[in-house]
Write a protein that holds these residues in place. Structure first.
Motif, short mmCIF file in Angstrom:
data_model
loop_
_atom_site.label_atom_id
_atom_site.label_comp_id
_atom_site.label_asym_id
_atom_site.label_seq_id
_atom_site.Cartn_x
_atom_site.Cartn_y
_atom_site.Cartn_z
N VAL A 128 0.77 -1.27 -0.15
CA VAL A 128 0.06 0.11 -0.05
C VAL A 128 1.12 1.24 0.17
O VAL A 128 2.18 1.16 0.11
N VAL A 129 0.22 2.43 -0.18
CA VAL A 129 0.90 3.57 -0.03
C VAL A 129 0.92 4.08 1.32
O VAL A 129 -0.07 4.10 1.88
N LEU A 130 1.99 4.53 1.86
CA LEU A 130 1.99 4.86 3.19
C LEU A 130 2.46 6.64 3.40
O LEU A 130 3.55 6.74 2.88
N VAL A 131 1.93 7.27 4.08
CA VAL A 131 2.26 8.58 4.43
C VAL A 131 2.36 8.89 5.76
O VAL A 131 1.61 8.79 6.67
N SER A 132 3.67 9.18 6.28
CA SER A 132 4.32 9.32 7.46
C SER A 132 4.75 10.77 7.66
O SER A 132 5.35 11.25 7.15
N SER A 133 3.51 11.25 8.62
CA SER A 133 4.07 12.71 9.25
C SER A 133 4.74 12.73 10.65
O SER A 133 4.52 11.55 11.23
N ASN A 134 5.27 13.73 11.16
CA ASN A 134 5.88 13.72 12.32
C ASN A 134 6.12 15.16 12.89
O ASN A 134 6.28 16.09 12.11
N PRO A 144 -2.24 5.75 -6.60
CA PRO A 144 -2.06 4.70 -5.60
C PRO A 144 -2.90 3.25 -6.32
O PRO A 144 -1.95 2.25 -6.11
N ALA A 145 -3.99 3.56 -7.03
CA ALA A 145 -4.45 2.16 -7.42
C ALA A 145 -3.63 1.50 -8.36
O ALA A 145 -3.42 0.06 -8.24
N ALA A 146 -3.18 2.25 -9.33
CA ALA A 146 -2.04 1.68 -10.54
C ALA A 146 -0.77 1.10 -9.84
O ALA A 146 -0.47 -0.02 -10.15
N GLU A 147 -0.25 1.68 -9.03
CA GLU A 147 1.09 1.15 -8.24
C GLU A 147 0.54 0.00 -7.34
O GLU A 147 1.57 -0.90 -7.26
N ILE A 148 -0.34 -0.11 -6.48
CA ILE A 148 -0.87 -1.07 -5.74
C ILE A 148 -1.17 -2.42 -6.61
O ILE A 148 -0.62 -3.63 -6.35
N ALA A 149 -1.80 -1.88 -7.79
CA ALA A 149 -1.97 -3.29 -8.85
C ALA A 149 -0.75 -3.72 -9.15
O ALA A 149 -0.72 -4.86 -9.51
N ASN A 150 0.26 -2.88 -9.60
CA ASN A 150 1.59 -3.50 -10.30
C ASN A 150 2.17 -4.17 -9.14
O ASN A 150 2.80 -5.26 -9.51
N ALA A 151 1.96 -3.62 -8.06
CA ALA A 151 2.83 -4.23 -6.72
C ALA A 151 2.49 -5.57 -6.54
O ALA A 151 3.12 -6.55 -6.26
N ARG A 152 1.06 -5.85 -6.66
CA ARG A 152 0.33 -6.98 -6.30
C ARG A 152 0.19 -8.13 -7.62
O ARG A 152 -0.36 -9.02 -7.37
N ARG A 153 0.94 -7.65 -8.90
CA ARG A 153 0.54 -8.41 -9.95
C ARG A 153 1.13 -9.85 -9.86
O ARG A 153 0.47 -10.50 -10.47
N VAL A 154 2.16 -9.98 -9.32
CA VAL A 154 2.80 -11.45 -9.44
C VAL A 154 2.61 -11.89 -7.80
O VAL A 154 1.98 -13.17 -7.67
N LEU A 155 3.04 -11.33 -7.11
CA LEU A 155 2.75 -11.58 -5.63
C LEU A 155 1.81 -10.64 -4.78
O LEU A 155 2.25 -9.40 -4.59
N SER A 156 0.81 -11.30 -4.52
CA SER A 156 -0.32 -10.44 -3.72
C SER A 156 -0.25 -10.93 -2.36
O SER A 156 -0.89 -11.85 -1.82
N HIS A 157 0.39 -10.21 -1.16
CA HIS A 157 0.41 -10.47 -0.07
C HIS A 157 -0.90 -10.88 0.51
O HIS A 157 -1.08 -12.02 1.50
N LEU A 158 -1.77 -10.02 0.51
CA LEU A 158 -3.10 -10.45 1.36
C LEU A 158 -3.75 -11.55 0.85
O LEU A 158 -4.39 -12.13 1.59
N LYS A 159 -3.72 -11.86 -0.59
CA LYS A 159 -4.32 -12.91 -1.04
C LYS A 159 -3.84 -14.10 -0.73
O LYS A 159 -4.18 -15.21 -0.63
N GLU A 160 -2.23 -14.03 -0.40
CA GLU A 160 -1.43 -15.46 -0.41
C GLU A 160 -1.47 -15.69 1.11
O GLU A 160 -0.51 -16.56 1.74
N ARG A 161 -2.15 -14.97 1.85
CA ARG A 161 -1.96 -15.23 3.46
C ARG A 161 -2.51 -16.77 3.84
O ARG A 161 -3.43 -17.16 3.12
N LYS A 162 -2.13 -17.09 4.90
CA LYS A 162 -2.69 -18.54 5.43
C LYS A 162 -3.12 -18.48 6.71
O LYS A 162 -2.44 -18.64 7.67
N PRO A 163 -4.22 -17.84 6.97
CA PRO A 163 -4.52 -17.34 8.47
C PRO A 163 -4.91 -18.74 9.42
O PRO A 163 -4.63 -18.55 10.44
N THR A 164 -5.13 -19.98 8.73
CA THR A 164 -5.45 -21.04 9.50
C THR A 164 -3.98 -21.44 10.04
O THR A 164 -4.14 -22.11 11.12
N ALA A 165 -2.69 -20.95 9.41
CA ALA A 165 -1.52 -21.35 9.96
C ALA A 165 -1.06 -20.43 11.03
O ALA A 165 0.03 -21.01 11.88
N TYR A 166 -1.61 -19.35 11.44
CA TYR A 166 -1.33 -18.58 12.22
C TYR A 166 -1.68 -18.60 13.95
O TYR A 166 -0.97 -18.13 14.56
#
Length: 277
Positions: A205-211, A251-273
């Protein structure tokens, strides 16, 4: 939404609400002049942060503000067509919360109460209980405050709720117990950058960090506002100085590109955690 300009603010804010509103007005004006559509101001921009994190003085706390009161409405009026996130001390009866609000000229889009509390913060603030994303004109967004981003589950919960952009509002100080002679060598300085990049990359995702910058009481703040892309790359940053880090991104285009091959959210294994994860 397409291409937008995102601004992450690094600035000092003290106890004076009048000065805070003046500074916010100047920062919003500067951002508008740069074509910014989303501006993320620091935690505790309205009223400042605690002066002592280990032993906060109950007689010297930030002013507690009505979440629907005049100061929040003023920031919304300043925002106009811009999306603006700002931190403040929220009054809720006898309780106080370290809170953030996201506004446009049309009003409040979303709210967050800080969930994770470091050191003595729980002495003066109640803890929030949830992480919820919400829709904005620049995309679906979620907010984290300070210590929230130390915990991977916080950002992951927002990403699973559809957040494309994480606004991380901080009043993050240099190390209190082991100060380094140079800010770049400070342990908290390294961790602040590490958490920003990790939370963006692990959730794609895109992260915006202020301080905050400067000092209040015994607290010396790091600055280091930045915009991070979904691969963990820093797109713009202020380093330790005050200013606005501005990056242009789709954001939408960059996120889609980042998730094109490896999609971390879809590849989670909640039952293993396990249930304790």
């Amino acid at each position: 939404m397409g291409m937008i300009r995102i601004g992450a603010v690094s600035a000092h804010f003290g106890r004076s609400l009048d000065h805070a509103v003046q500074r916010i007005a100047a920062l919003v004006g500067q951002a508008r002049g740069s074509g910014v559509g989303l501006l993320v101001l620091p935690d505790a921009a309205l009223g400042g942060y605690l002066a002592d994190l280990r032993h906060p003085d109950p007689a010297a706390l930030p002013p507690a503000l009505d979440p629907d009161g005049g100061h929040i409405r003023h920031v919304a009026a300043l925002a106009r067509d811009m999306v603006v996130c700002v931190g403040y001390c929220e009054a809720d009866g006898e309780r106080r919360y370290n809170s953030a609000v996201c506004v446009t000229g049309d009003g409040v889009l979303g709210r967050h109460r800080k969930v994770h509390q470091p050191a003595g913060e729980s002495v003066v603030y109640a803890a929030g209980e949830r992480f919820t994303a919400f829709d904005t004109p620049v995309g679906r967004l979620g907010m984290l405050i300070d210590y929230d981003k130390t915990f991977p589950e916080s950002a992951r919960r927002l990403a699973l709720d559809g957040a494309e952009i994480l606004a991380c509002l901080s009043a993050w100080p240099a190390s209190i117990t082991n100060r380094a002679p140079r800010m770049t060598h400070d342990r908290q300085s390294r961790l602040f950058d590490l958490y920003d990049r990790a939370r963006a990359a692990e959730n794609q995702v895109v992260l915006v960090s202020s301080n905050q910058t400067g000092a209040i009481g015994g607290m010396r703040f790091l600055g280091q506002a930045k915009v991070v892309g979904p691969g963990g790359e820093i797109l713009a940053r202020t380093w330790s100085k005050a200013g606005i880090a501005v990056a242009e991104i789709d954001p939408a285009a960059e996120i889609a590109n980042a998730r094109r091959v490896l999609s971390h959210l879809k590849e989670r294994k909640p039952t293993a955690y396990g249930s304790g994860s």
